[in-house]
Design an enzyme around this catalytic site. Sequence first.
Site, PDB file in Angstrom:
ATOM      1  N   ASP A 112       0.864  -1.185   0.000  1.00 11.36           N
ATOM      2  CA  ASP A 112       0.000   0.000   0.000  1.00 11.36           C
ATOM      3  C   ASP A 112       0.897   1.230   0.000  1.00 11.36           C
ATOM      4  O   ASP A 112       1.996   1.186   0.560  1.00 11.36           O
ATOM      5  CB  ASP A 112      -0.911   0.005   1.240  1.00 11.36           C
ATOM      6  CG  ASP A 112      -2.126   0.910   1.068  1.00 11.36           C
ATOM      7  OD1 ASP A 112      -3.250   0.389   0.949  1.00 11.36           O
ATOM      8  OD2 ASP A 112      -1.947   2.152   1.045  1.00 11.36           O
ATOM      9  N   ARG A 167     -18.093  10.988 -12.045  1.00  6.94           N
ATOM     10  CA  ARG A 167     -17.742   9.567 -12.030  1.00  6.94           C
ATOM     11  C   ARG A 167     -16.590   9.302 -13.018  1.00  6.94           C
ATOM     12  O   ARG A 167     -15.675   8.539 -12.761  1.00  6.94           O
ATOM     13  CB  ARG A 167     -18.986   8.769 -12.422  1.00  6.94           C
ATOM     14  CG  ARG A 167     -18.909   7.292 -12.173  1.00  6.94           C
ATOM     15  CD  ARG A 167     -20.126   6.637 -12.777  1.00  6.94           C
ATOM     16  NE  ARG A 167     -20.301   7.080 -14.153  1.00  6.94           N
ATOM     17  CZ  ARG A 167     -19.989   6.382 -15.239  1.00  6.94           C
ATOM     18  NH1 ARG A 167     -19.577   5.212 -15.124  1.00  6.94           N
ATOM     19  NH2 ARG A 167     -20.116   6.853 -16.447  1.00  6.94           N
ATOM     20  N   ALA A 178     -10.829  -6.170  -7.168  1.00  2.21           N
ATOM     21  CA  ALA A 178     -11.985  -5.840  -6.330  1.00  2.21           C
ATOM     22  C   ALA A 178     -12.349  -4.364  -6.436  1.00  2.21           C
ATOM     23  O   ALA A 178     -13.471  -3.972  -6.116  1.00  2.21           O
ATOM     24  CB  ALA A 178     -11.683  -6.180  -4.870  1.00  2.21           C
ATOM     25  N   ASP A 226     -22.984  -9.531  -4.496  1.00  2.00           N
ATOM     26  CA  ASP A 226     -24.426  -9.389  -4.709  1.00  2.00           C
ATOM     27  C   ASP A 226     -25.092 -10.771  -4.692  1.00  2.00           C
ATOM     28  O   ASP A 226     -26.189 -10.953  -4.166  1.00  2.00           O
ATOM     29  CB  ASP A 226     -24.686  -8.696  -6.055  1.00  2.00           C
ATOM     30  CG  ASP A 226     -23.724  -7.531  -6.246  1.00  2.00           C
ATOM     31  OD1 ASP A 226     -24.095  -6.394  -5.965  1.00  2.00           O
ATOM     32  OD2 ASP A 226     -22.561  -7.794  -6.627  1.00  2.00           O
ATOM     33  N   ARG A 253     -25.461 -11.829  -1.188  1.00  2.00           N
ATOM     34  CA  ARG A 253     -26.598 -11.144  -0.551  1.00  2.00           C
ATOM     35  C   ARG A 253     -27.913 -11.778  -0.995  1.00  2.00           C
ATOM     36  O   ARG A 253     -28.819 -11.988  -0.182  1.00  2.00           O
ATOM     37  CB  ARG A 253     -26.562  -9.654  -0.934  1.00  2.00           C
ATOM     38  CG  ARG A 253     -25.397  -8.922  -0.280  1.00  2.00           C
ATOM     39  CD  ARG A 253     -25.175  -7.527  -0.854  1.00  2.00           C
ATOM     40  NE  ARG A 253     -24.102  -6.846  -0.125  1.00  2.00           N
ATOM     41  CZ  ARG A 253     -23.409  -5.814  -0.582  1.00  2.00           C
ATOM     42  NH1 ARG A 253     -23.647  -5.332  -1.784  1.00  2.00           N
ATOM     43  NH2 ARG A 253     -22.471  -5.262   0.155  1.00  2.00           N
ATOM     44  N   HIS A 280     -21.780  -5.045 -11.410  1.00  3.90           N
ATOM     45  CA  HIS A 280     -21.799  -4.928  -9.945  1.00  3.90           C
ATOM     46  C   HIS A 280     -22.207  -3.482  -9.687  1.00  3.90           C
ATOM     47  O   HIS A 280     -21.381  -2.589  -9.641  1.00  3.90           O
ATOM     48  CB  HIS A 280     -20.408  -5.232  -9.381  1.00  3.90           C
ATOM     49  CG  HIS A 280     -20.267  -4.857  -7.927  1.00  3.90           C
ATOM     50  ND1 HIS A 280     -21.079  -5.361  -6.945  1.00  3.90           N
ATOM     51  CD2 HIS A 280     -19.408  -4.016  -7.298  1.00  3.90           C
ATOM     52  CE1 HIS A 280     -20.725  -4.850  -5.777  1.00  3.90           C
ATOM     53  NE2 HIS A 280     -19.726  -4.022  -5.963  1.00  3.90           N
TER      54      HIS A 280
HETATM   55  P1  NAD Z   1      -9.667   1.983   1.261  1.00  5.74           P
HETATM   56  O1  NAD Z   1      -9.550   3.449   0.957  1.00  5.74           O
HETATM   57  O2  NAD Z   1      -9.773   1.540   2.688  1.00  5.74           O
HETATM   58  O3  NAD Z   1      -8.423   1.216   0.595  1.00  5.74           O
HETATM   59  C1  NAD Z   1      -7.838   1.578  -0.608  1.00  5.74           C
HETATM   60  C2  NAD Z   1      -6.342   1.524  -0.390  1.00  5.74           C
HETATM   61  O4  NAD Z   1      -5.675   1.717  -1.653  1.00  5.74           O
HETATM   62  C3  NAD Z   1      -5.847   2.644   0.544  1.00  5.74           C
HETATM   63  O5  NAD Z   1      -5.241   2.066   1.683  1.00  5.74           O
HETATM   64  C4  NAD Z   1      -4.840   3.424  -0.327  1.00  5.74           C
HETATM   65  O6  NAD Z   1      -3.744   3.886   0.400  1.00  5.74           O
HETATM   66  C5  NAD Z   1      -4.457   2.355  -1.344  1.00  5.74           C
HETATM   67  N1  NAD Z   1      -3.877   2.897  -2.572  1.00  5.74           N
HETATM   68  C6  NAD Z   1      -4.264   3.973  -3.313  1.00  5.74           C
HETATM   69  N2  NAD Z   1      -3.450   4.146  -4.360  1.00  5.74           N
HETATM   70  C7  NAD Z   1      -2.535   3.152  -4.293  1.00  5.74           C
HETATM   71  C8  NAD Z   1      -1.422   2.800  -5.106  1.00  5.74           C
HETATM   72  N3  NAD Z   1      -1.091   3.508  -6.183  1.00  5.74           N
HETATM   73  N4  NAD Z   1      -0.711   1.714  -4.754  1.00  5.74           N
HETATM   74  C9  NAD Z   1      -1.035   0.987  -3.644  1.00  5.74           C
HETATM   75  N5  NAD Z   1      -2.064   1.295  -2.837  1.00  5.74           N
HETATM   76  C10 NAD Z   1      -2.809   2.358  -3.163  1.00  5.74           C
HETATM   77  O7  NAD Z   1     -10.902   1.473   0.437  1.00  5.74           O
HETATM   78  P2  NAD Z   1     -11.647   0.051   0.623  1.00  5.74           P
HETATM   79  O8  NAD Z   1     -12.889   0.256   1.387  1.00  5.74           O
HETATM   80  O9  NAD Z   1     -10.657  -0.977   1.033  1.00  5.74           O
HETATM   81  O10 NAD Z   1     -12.078  -0.220  -0.894  1.00  5.74           O
HETATM   82  C11 NAD Z   1     -11.104  -0.551  -1.864  1.00  5.74           C
HETATM   83  C12 NAD Z   1     -11.769  -0.687  -3.219  1.00  5.74           C
HETATM   84  O11 NAD Z   1     -12.655  -1.822  -3.189  1.00  5.74           O
HETATM   85  C13 NAD Z   1     -12.659   0.515  -3.587  1.00  5.74           C
HETATM   86  O12 NAD Z   1     -12.532   0.754  -4.976  1.00  5.74           O
HETATM   87  C14 NAD Z   1     -14.054   0.029  -3.236  1.00  5.74           C
HETATM   88  O13 NAD Z   1     -15.050   0.717  -3.971  1.00  5.74           O
HETATM   89  C15 NAD Z   1     -13.938  -1.412  -3.646  1.00  5.74           C
HETATM   90  N6  NAD Z   1     -14.965  -2.320  -3.087  1.00  5.74           N
HETATM   91  C16 NAD Z   1     -15.369  -3.305  -3.918  1.00  5.74           C
HETATM   92  C17 NAD Z   1     -16.341  -4.187  -3.499  1.00  5.74           C
HETATM   93  C18 NAD Z   1     -16.789  -5.254  -4.467  1.00  5.74           C
HETATM   94  O14 NAD Z   1     -17.787  -5.938  -4.256  1.00  5.74           O
HETATM   95  N7  NAD Z   1     -16.049  -5.442  -5.554  1.00  5.74           N
HETATM   96  C19 NAD Z   1     -16.892  -4.101  -2.219  1.00  5.74           C
HETATM   97  C20 NAD Z   1     -16.424  -3.090  -1.378  1.00  5.74           C
HETATM   98  C21 NAD Z   1     -15.455  -2.195  -1.831  1.00  5.74           C
END
Ligand code: NAD
Length: 310
Positions: free
Chosen positions: A32, A85, A115, A145, A148, A172
Amino acid sequence: MKVGIVGAGFVGSTAAYAMVLGGVASEIVLIDINQAMARAHAEDIQHATPWSHSAWITAGDYPKIAGAEVVILACGVSQRPDETRLQLLGRNAKVFEEVIPRIMHYAPRAVLLVASNPVDVITHMVTRISKLDQQRVIGSGTILDTARFRSLIGEHIGVASRSVHAYVLGEHGDSEVLAWSSVRVGGVPLHEFAAQIGSPIRETVKGSIDEGVRRAAYRIIKGKGATYHGIGAGLARIVQAVRDDEGAVLTVASLSTRIKRLEGICFSVPRVIGSSGVASELWPELSEAEYEALSRSAQVLRQATSELGY
Ligand code: NAD
């Protein structure tokens, strides 16, 4: 199995925790840009291993993912006030344009598991940037989904959600399609099963389950700021299917190749998952209205992807 995770926020760290509790990975590397947070998560999750399964959890930079068989992508930037967006997507595209070549350099044999949202568009983008065979890039798609949907049906009929076979298809997101026609409970069509036990699936029941699935993320985010346990478990389940070359049927996103009129769009249908990623895709039984809704959902994604130039 060695697994890399890029983006160790809520989703990435919870996926790591779920993999440790499930005994899915023997080595997990968290990467990260917030290195102190990644290190803290690695240390914390390591402390779950004496009571669950042996695994080495570390944090570090890209060279540490050498030899990883799966790399999960859960990184991303969040929306700024007044940002559209498309602008958000553009900033996220830059993140992936930077991250993917580094992953490919150190872990060229890995299956990539995306993800980050919007997951279908990002999966499409990652497939193009990585130049990997499309079967090796899996988006978590509608796995959450679908979970759920199964949970709510199971609750209504009093059956374990693991014994409910039901799929959410398409995007999604808002245009996703709940495939009611193909729901089976222990092999019995849902309507028959529900009638047999005196709990018929009336339109009002369908409406409230539909709302329960579609609005879950909004409710959870309102209550606690983010969703991560469900998707963390879903990601661990996909990694397990790859590790065991399992042939598990899971609703994940991938660039579709075999579905007539929907080729070249990245969206979810049930797919067979094994050690190389997506082994094949299935077409569930759909009513005409469901098929039309799925085509509309696919077009929403085609539009979003082409706006980005991918
Ligand atoms: P979060 O902000 O807690 O985590 C994202 C992380 O990415 C942060 O810690 C940030 O420091 C890191 N990051 C940003 N740029 C980076 C880079 N260049 N290199 C490495 N790390 C980097 O967010 P989250 O709640 O963990 O969500 C993460 C993603 O997952 C989001 O896009 C969210 O929308 C998505 N999400 C997807 C689902 C799904 O069903 N697919 C469900 C929930 C969340």
